[in-house]
Every structure is written in structure tokens, then in C-alpha cells.
Design an enzyme around this catalytic site. Structure first.
Site, PDB file in Angstrom:
ATOM      1  N   GLN A  50      -4.857  -1.722   9.156  1.00 51.93           N
ATOM      2  CA  GLN A  50      -4.638  -3.321   8.481  1.00 51.93           C
ATOM      3  C   GLN A  50      -5.277  -4.281   9.418  1.00 51.93           C
ATOM      4  O   GLN A  50      -4.846  -4.511  10.768  1.00 51.93           O
ATOM      5  CB  GLN A  50      -3.136  -3.519   8.524  1.00 51.93           C
ATOM      6  CG  GLN A  50      -2.888  -4.691   7.767  1.00 51.93           C
ATOM      7  CD  GLN A  50      -3.419  -4.561   6.108  1.00 51.93           C
ATOM      8  OE1 GLN A  50      -3.031  -3.597   5.560  1.00 51.93           O
ATOM      9  NE2 GLN A  50      -3.878  -5.997   6.064  1.00 51.93           N
ATOM     10  N   LYS A  56       0.850  -1.173   0.011  1.00 49.88           N
ATOM     11  CA  LYS A  56      -0.152   0.084  -0.080  1.00 49.88           C
ATOM     12  C   LYS A  56       0.625   1.307  -0.008  1.00 49.88           C
ATOM     13  O   LYS A  56       0.526   2.285  -0.627  1.00 49.88           O
ATOM     14  CB  LYS A  56      -1.062  -0.088   1.314  1.00 49.88           C
ATOM     15  CG  LYS A  56      -2.103  -1.161   1.116  1.00 49.88           C
ATOM     16  CD  LYS A  56      -2.807  -1.320   2.232  1.00 49.88           C
ATOM     17  CE  LYS A  56      -3.996  -2.700   1.955  1.00 49.88           C
ATOM     18  NZ  LYS A  56      -4.462  -2.911   3.276  1.00 49.88           N
ATOM     19  N   ASP A  72     -11.369   2.035   3.308  1.00 54.43           N
ATOM     20  CA  ASP A  72     -11.591   0.606   2.948  1.00 54.43           C
ATOM     21  C   ASP A  72     -13.154   0.195   2.718  1.00 54.43           C
ATOM     22  O   ASP A  72     -13.282  -0.741   2.198  1.00 54.43           O
ATOM     23  CB  ASP A  72     -11.203  -0.029   4.284  1.00 54.43           C
ATOM     24  CG  ASP A  72      -9.973  -0.968   4.059  1.00 54.43           C
ATOM     25  OD1 ASP A  72      -9.445  -1.181   3.040  1.00 54.43           O
ATOM     26  OD2 ASP A  72      -9.236  -1.525   5.287  1.00 54.43           O
TER      27      ASP A  72
END
Ligand code: NDP
Length: 279
Positions: free
Chosen positions: A96, A52, A119
Site C-alpha cells: 500500500q 481490498k 498493481d
């Protein structure tokens, strides 16, 4: 001849389009910033976070890394999120997953401001998708829609079958196909006659988490087959939920693994970050 849907190429196109947008924004004095929080040092998470960061660097998005120890308490993590929620220079926040067991994942997802939820996991984002309002969409299913559109595969009016009903893939995938006017059926572990249902599909999206389970006997000739699965087989080779060798000869279009859906997830995360910066 079967159309092989090239996710590597399409994700690169998306990243290059975003790079252009970000460069233009920078020229106007606006820098997009993503904060990535990793709790502990699970090796798989470290790889995902690293990828990322690399994508951010390529596009020109500033990434802030919060690498905090495994022992970080839920309260401390909520404190970091609160600080980032209130920082106007931060546009996207990503924790995460999975987080260590002593931290309640749901509480963490719910704490991220929906306006920074790149997300697309916050209940407000999920709700917005289901009632057709603007909001961030989970990156992997959003990537599948881009693969279909950019490969000129019509969704409207088509029989779409999604195998899997997880919150991050199957459910949002179904809502997105519905939004594109597909006729959508969702299958799961209790579905009866899975083969028969799958054989109706013009577009079959497989997110079942079982290596090479879907072979040609599940697929109508000429169908588009999208394989979300990712596994390592007994020879340490990457494979999907679809038995590619069996399905490819009869499919109209198919995504390979690797190089299909996989690269799209990060591209769509980057897209969500740019959207967050524009809001
Ligand atoms: P989950 O394990 O959360 O969900 C799997 C779904 O498949 C469940 O809804 C389950 O049904 C259903 N299922 C399991 N077995 C059967 C069966 N025999 N018949 C019918 N349905 C079945 O997985 P995810 O959605 O998180 O991920 C799916 C796959 O996609 C995995 O291989 C994962 O690694 C991959 N993945 C890839 C990503 C990428 O970037 N390419 C991102 C995310 C995931 P039930 O609900 O009834 O249990």
C-alpha cells in the site's frame, strides 16, 4: 439523453464474474492468494487496505495481511517481499502506497516479482503495456476501459484526450486507449490551449487532480466524459475533476463521482489477482 455510466453496477458485475471463476478454481483445489503489506497506520491507507480485504473476502480470494510498524526498515520490507516472491502459494503482492519517507518507493516497486505485480506498477509491467506484451495493467485505467466497453462506447478510431500524465493513471490510460485503436492526445500542465484540445475529444478522460476544473466549455457536445478525480469539496461532499452539473447536460455519456471510476479500481485489482492465480 445523457448516458450515466454506472461504475457501481459494472464493478459489481465484474466482482460477481470473478467470484464464479474463483469458486470454480477452488473446486479444482486452487486457492488464489493476495498478500497486502501496509507499513505504518496512515488512516487513508487503512481504509484502502480494509476495502481490498473486503473485496477479497467477497470473491473468495485469500488475503494475507502484513501490517508492519512505521519504523520498519527498507531492508526488512524488502525481506518480506522476497519471501512472498518465493512463496508459490502467494499469487499477488501489493504494498500500500505511500510508504514512509525513509523507504525508497521505487526500490520497493522494483522488488516485487512482475508475475505477482497486481498493481501493475513494476517497470516490466509498464514496459509490457507499451510494447503490447502481456502483463499487469494499473487498475484505475484498466477500470476505465471496462467502463467504456461494458457501456458499449466504441474506442476504435475515436479522438481520445487524456488530461494528466501520471504513472498510475494518465500514462497507462493513454497506452490502453491506443491499444484499443483510439487516436490519443495526452495533455498536462504545460499544454497550450487545453480547452481547444479537449473540445476535439470524442472520449475525454480527466485525471488532473483539480476539483471540478473541467466544465462544459472544455467538452464537445455528445462526448463521453470519464472523471477519474476524487476530492472532498468545501461542504465535505465528494466531487471529481469534472464540474458534473455543467458537463452532464451536454455530454453523450458521463461517469458520476462517486459511483463512476472509483469502484472500478478494486474490481480490476481483484481481476489482476485472479489472472495472477491462473498464470
Ligand atoms: P497527479 O497529481 O499525479 O497528476 C495530475 C496530472 O494532471 C499531471 O500530469 C499534471 O501535469 C496534470 N495537470 C495538473 N494541473 C493541470 C492543468 N491546470 N492543466 C493541465 N494538466 C494539469 O494525479 P493522479 O494521476 O495520481 O490522479 C489524478 C486524479 O485522479 C486525482 O484527483 C486523484 O485523486 C484521482 N485518482 C482516483 C483514483 C480512483 O480510484 N478513482 C485512483 C488514482 C487517482 P504535469 O505532469 O505537467 O504536472
Amino acid at each position: 439523453m445523457t448516458q450515466i455510466i454506472d461504475g457501481k453496477l459494472i464493478s459489481q458485475q465484474i466482482k460477481d464474474e470473478l467470484k464464479e471463476k474463483v469458486t470454480a478454481l477452488k473446486a479444482e483445489g486452487k486457492e488464489i492468494c493476495l498478500a497486502v503489506i501496509q507499513v505504518g497506520n496512515d488512516p487513508a491507507s487503512t481504509v484502502y487496505v480494509g476495502n481490498k480485504k473486503k473485496a477479497c473476502e467477497y470473491i473468495g480470494i485469500k488475503s494475507l495481511a502484513y501490517e508492519v510498524p512505521e519504523e520498519t526498515t527498507e531492508e526488512e520490507l524488502l525481506g518480506i517481499i522476497d519471501k512472498l516472491n518465493n512463496d508459490d502459494s502467494v499469487h499477488g503482492i501489493l504494498v500500500q502506497l505511500p510508504v514512509p519517507k525513509h523507504i525508497n518507493e521505487e526500490k520497493i516497486i522494483n522488488a516485487i516479482s512482475p508475475s505477482k505485480d497486481v498493481d501493475g506498477f513494476h517497470p516490466a509491467s509498464v514496459g509490457a503495456l507499451s510494447i503490447g506484451q502481456k502483463g499487469f495493467v494499473s487498475c484505475t485505467p484498466a477500470g476505465v476501459i471496462q467502463l467504456l466497453k461494458r457501456s458499449n462506447i466504441e474506442i476504435s478510431g475515436k479522438e481520445c484526450v487524456v488530461i494528466g500524465r501520471s504513472n498510475i493513471v494518465g500514462k497507462p490510460m493513454s497506452m490502453l486507449l491506443l491499444r484499443e485503436n483510439g487516436t490519443v492526445t495526452i495533455c498536462h500542465s504545460r499544454t497550450k490551449d487545453l480547452k481547444e484540445v479537449c473540445k476535439r475529444a470524442d472520449i475525454l478522460v480527466v485525471a488532473i487532480g483539480k476539483p471540478r476544473m473541467i466544465d462544459a466549455s472544455y467538452v464537445k457536445e455528445g462526448a463521453t466524459v470519464i472523471d477519474v478525480g476524487i476530492h472532498r469539496d468545501e461542504n465535505n461532499k465528494l466531487c471529481g475533476d469534472v464540474d458534473y452539473a455543467s458537463v452532464e447536460p451536454i455530454a453523450g455519456a458521463i461517469t458520476p463521482v462517486p459511483g463512476g471510476v472509483g469502484p472500478m479500481t478494486i474490481a480490476m485489482l481483484m481481476n489482476n489477482c485472479v489472472e495472477a492465480g491462473l498464470n
